[in-house]
Design a protein around this motif. Sequence first.
Motif, mmCIF file in Angstrom:
data_model
loop_
_atom_site.group_PDB
_atom_site.id
_atom_site.type_symbol
_atom_site.label_atom_id
_atom_site.label_comp_id
_atom_site.label_asym_id
_atom_site.label_seq_id
_atom_site.Cartn_x
_atom_site.Cartn_y
_atom_site.Cartn_z
ATOM 1 N N TYR A 180 -7.609 -0.629 1.935
ATOM 2 C CA TYR A 180 -8.464 -1.961 1.423
ATOM 3 C C TYR A 180 -9.834 -1.814 2.500
ATOM 4 O O TYR A 180 -9.990 -1.996 3.700
ATOM 5 N N THR B 45 -0.492 -12.367 3.361
ATOM 6 C CA THR B 45 -1.646 -12.863 3.731
ATOM 7 C C THR B 45 -1.641 -14.184 3.367
ATOM 8 O O THR B 45 -1.289 -14.709 2.245
ATOM 9 N N ASP C 131 -13.396 -12.447 3.991
ATOM 10 C CA ASP C 131 -12.343 -12.998 3.085
ATOM 11 C C ASP C 131 -13.125 -14.400 2.588
ATOM 12 O O ASP C 131 -12.253 -14.889 1.659
ATOM 13 N N TYR D 205 0.922 -1.155 -0.096
ATOM 14 C CA TYR D 205 -0.111 0.037 -0.038
ATOM 15 C C TYR D 205 0.852 1.223 0.041
ATOM 16 O O TYR D 205 1.805 1.338 0.830
ATOM 17 N N TRP E 218 -4.009 -17.482 3.298
ATOM 18 C CA TRP E 218 -5.588 -18.017 3.761
ATOM 19 C C TRP E 218 -5.633 -19.076 3.886
ATOM 20 O O TRP E 218 -5.136 -20.085 3.228
ATOM 21 N N GLY F 187 -8.336 -2.560 5.407
ATOM 22 C CA GLY F 187 -7.189 -2.050 5.763
ATOM 23 C C GLY F 187 -7.232 -0.612 5.794
ATOM 24 O O GLY F 187 -7.645 -0.030 4.525
ATOM 25 N N LYS G 264 3.018 0.377 3.181
ATOM 26 C CA LYS G 264 2.588 -0.686 4.259
ATOM 27 C C LYS G 264 2.729 -1.881 3.306
ATOM 28 O O LYS G 264 2.013 -1.856 2.431
ATOM 29 N N HIS H 96 -14.303 -5.890 4.245
ATOM 30 C CA HIS H 96 -14.762 -6.959 3.149
ATOM 31 C C HIS H 96 -14.872 -8.217 4.323
ATOM 32 O O HIS H 96 -14.118 -8.227 5.178
#
Length: 284
Positions: free
Chosen positions: A188, A275, A193, A182, A277, A263, A271, A191
């Motif tokens: 972000y 991630t 995931d 970022y 998942w 985010g 930044k 939301h």
Amino acid sequence: MSQQVITPELCEWISEQSRAGHPADSILAAMLGSGWNDTIARQALARVLGPSAAPTSSPGSAPGTTAGLPEPDLSRFAPVIDAGDRQVQVVMALRQPRVVVFGNLLSDEECDGITALAGRRLARSETVATGSEGSEVNAARTSDGMFFERGETDLIRRIESRIATLLRWPLDHGEGLQVLRYRPGAEYQPHYDYFEPAHASTPGILKRGGQRVATLVMYLNTPVAGGSTIFPDIGLDVAPVKGNAVFFSYDRPHPSTQTLHGGSPVLDGEKWVATKWLRQGVFT
Ligand code: PD2
Ligand code: ZN
């Protein structure tokens, strides 16, 4: 029943049933049979029994999936967890929804190693499209990103193996690491995931390992200002600190998991995050 509320009496009843040896699935079935709403019943079970003990799906999980949820061993609430090759600090833990902030998950060298590898491959981030045609650029996410293959390099393999030990979830149930960068002003927006069950693309996505059940966002640097990971439903802001990470799990693809997160805009500096998942089954 119209307005359903999780009362202390209900929690005590669930607790009694559990002490009497009834598994979570049976308690859920009894609650549904007496008119409890499925979402409220699951929330109550998760609150009393903990997220990893609560039923993960109704009834009977898909073949090839692992029961329960990824979950670090917080049973003794030791200040550090042995993740195999590294002692990881537990900075904060919330039970419902399950959110854990870890310290010292990655060394400075590991963070720098990932950003150097990823930096060469950054492209405008894509997110899952609402149609059936794969990915599309999404204005809600103004970062740049890339994906590693699982086990792509020795460094990635070492970190993935540490995560599998820390979260007690098989390594092959994880997607490849995603890295995001970022710049100032990038964010972000909030939301979930998990894959939205109503999206046309979801059935195809679920063939490769089922639903996502947990997220680990690892901070690869410390921005000068801004860029916290926010959880609006629960009023939580996690500061991005190099080497630290925030973990959260969700037992179903539904807002009742309270795992809405985002985010917040980076105000100064960059930044970088990686991630991981985690899926219900083997991610192929
Ligand atoms: O960078 C973050 O803080 C962030 C926030 C929300 C990352 C993700 N979601 C993600 O990678 O899913
Ligand atoms: Zn996210």
